[in-house]
Design an enzyme around this catalytic site. Sequence first.
Site, mmCIF file in Angstrom:
data_model
loop_
_atom_site.group_PDB
_atom_site.id
_atom_site.type_symbol
_atom_site.label_atom_id
_atom_site.label_comp_id
_atom_site.label_asym_id
_atom_site.label_seq_id
_atom_site.Cartn_x
_atom_site.Cartn_y
_atom_site.Cartn_z
ATOM 1 N N HIS A 139 0.827 -1.216 0.000
ATOM 2 C CA HIS A 139 0.000 0.000 0.000
ATOM 3 C C HIS A 139 0.861 1.265 0.000
ATOM 4 O O HIS A 139 0.372 2.338 -0.335
ATOM 5 C CB HIS A 139 -0.912 -0.016 1.221
ATOM 6 C CG HIS A 139 -2.314 0.430 0.982
ATOM 7 N ND1 HIS A 139 -2.905 0.528 -0.262
ATOM 8 C CD2 HIS A 139 -3.274 0.793 1.863
ATOM 9 C CE1 HIS A 139 -4.151 0.932 -0.130
ATOM 10 N NE2 HIS A 139 -4.409 1.111 1.157
ATOM 11 N N ASP A 156 -0.824 2.609 -5.359
ATOM 12 C CA ASP A 156 -0.850 1.182 -5.664
ATOM 13 C C ASP A 156 -2.143 0.815 -6.377
ATOM 14 O O ASP A 156 -3.160 1.465 -6.205
ATOM 15 C CB ASP A 156 -0.727 0.369 -4.367
ATOM 16 C CG ASP A 156 -1.862 0.661 -3.387
ATOM 17 O OD1 ASP A 156 -1.961 1.818 -2.926
ATOM 18 O OD2 ASP A 156 -2.649 -0.252 -3.092
ATOM 19 N N ASN A 195 -9.296 3.498 -1.372
ATOM 20 C CA ASN A 195 -9.781 4.462 -0.381
ATOM 21 C C ASN A 195 -9.015 5.779 -0.371
ATOM 22 O O ASN A 195 -9.585 6.826 -0.078
ATOM 23 C CB ASN A 195 -9.790 3.829 1.008
ATOM 24 C CG ASN A 195 -10.875 2.787 1.131
ATOM 25 O OD1 ASN A 195 -11.934 2.896 0.524
ATOM 26 N ND2 ASN A 195 -10.613 1.751 1.903
#
Length: 174
Positions: free
Chosen positions: A24, A94, A115
Amino acid sequence: MQENKPLLIVGLGNPGDKYSATRHNVGFVAVDFLAGENVTWKKEKDALTTSVDVNGRKVIFAKPQTFMNNSGVPVQSLMQFYKIPIENLVVIHDDMDLPVGSIREKTGGGSAGHNGIKSIDKFVGNEYHRIRIGIGHPRDVELQMDPADWVLGKFASSEMKEINKVIKTINVTF
């Protein structure tokens, strides 16, 4: 792209040592490489920032220090502070839907469930440039794993070699 305004390049990730080498955080890895080794990072607007001159243009690199889901808050604050128009914003993040070590670029579009992108879209809109770096998906390696656990997992050394190779191809002058 407004040539007379700085460029803001944001790498997405999560703050703290616990997350430093996770999939991430590939946006942080990319921004660290692009900014160069001899820069000084400072804390401002809930982000670590540094700026460099690239071909006569000010380029501000940023790593939000909120967690991924709140990345839009520091991005909006930096854009307002430095008077950065949305077309001068580049976000590196990512992407599980791309194979490890691949890269795709686009302007605008949806979040594809990311998100950090959802948060930025909420606070500044979605018409900015995105650089998506592939981190693969657990199904690609036949793992029955929650995608959240996958993105918070660490790269294998062979994967990290591919990531480093693709990061070197990113052109920050746009």
